[in-house]
Design a protein around this motif. Structure first.
Motif: not given
Length: 207
Positions: A104, A95, A100, A194
């Motif tokens: 996610s 990441y 982020e 995600k």
């Protein structure tokens, strides 16, 4: 206004639940089961231009790709009530920022919602330094005076140290190995990032 058509499956995969409700306009397509459009067991199509308001998303099954050495992969459907237990294979892709990670993965006070990461470089923070490759557990997401950050916990010699890291902090953050067992339902509710595929190994607990 720019418009872009996509399948419902692709849309839901990229959808952030926090953005709901969302209104979609039908371009084309069919619905197969469980709809008001399904009458007398027949398949009905939506009409062009109809509007759908999505108010929530729930996962009822998983499409799983099975991979075995020396054989071709195969795809199967698994119900969330499948009785097996699974271990997570750590994602090898880094990441690029704390933001982020927050966008996610699921973060909550619950133990299942506290992901663990490592960084190949030192993290210089107000409370001290998280050493290179030292694992840290994200325990909470907080906003204070309009500034968002995560609380991180590091265990050293049986003592816990708390650090705060801003969402804007960038670097390479890798998911740590996880030796816990999870049901499919737990994986879906807590451990499904995600926009990324998740690899798991099935655990045989019969002895």
């Amino acid at each position: 206004m720019e418009r872009m058509a996509m399948t419902l499956e692709k849309f839901t995969r990229s959808l952030d639940a926090k953005s709901l409700p969302r209104v979609l306009q039908i371009q084309s397509g069919y619905y197969f089961q469980g709809s008001v459009y399904e009458l007398f067991g027949r398949e009905w199509s939506f009409s062009y231009g109809e509007l759908l308001k999505i108010i929530g998303i729930s996962v009822t099954r998983l499409i799983v790709e099975l991979q075995s050495e020396g054989s071709k992969s195969m795809t199967v459907d698994l119900s969330l009530d499948y009785p097996g237990l699974f271990r997570i294979v750590a994602d090898k892709r880094p990441y690029a920022s704390i933001q982020e990670i927050v966008d996610s993965v699921c973060i909550s006070p619950e133990c299942l919602g506290q992901p663990e990461f490592r960084c190949p470089e030192e993290l210089q923070l107000a409370e001290g330094t998280i050493q290179a490759e030292e694992s840290f557990r994200i325990t909470a997401l907080r906003t204070k005076h309009g500034d968002s950050h995560v609380d991180c916990e590091v265990t050293r010699k049986d003592s816990k140290h708390i650090f705060t890291v801003k969402l804007s902090h960038t670097g390479e953050f890798y998911e740590c190995a996880d030796d816990q067992f999870y049901t499919l339902r737990e994986l879906v509710e807590w451990k499904m990032p995600k926009g990324r595929k998740r690899t798991r190994t099935h655990c045989n607990t019969d002895n």
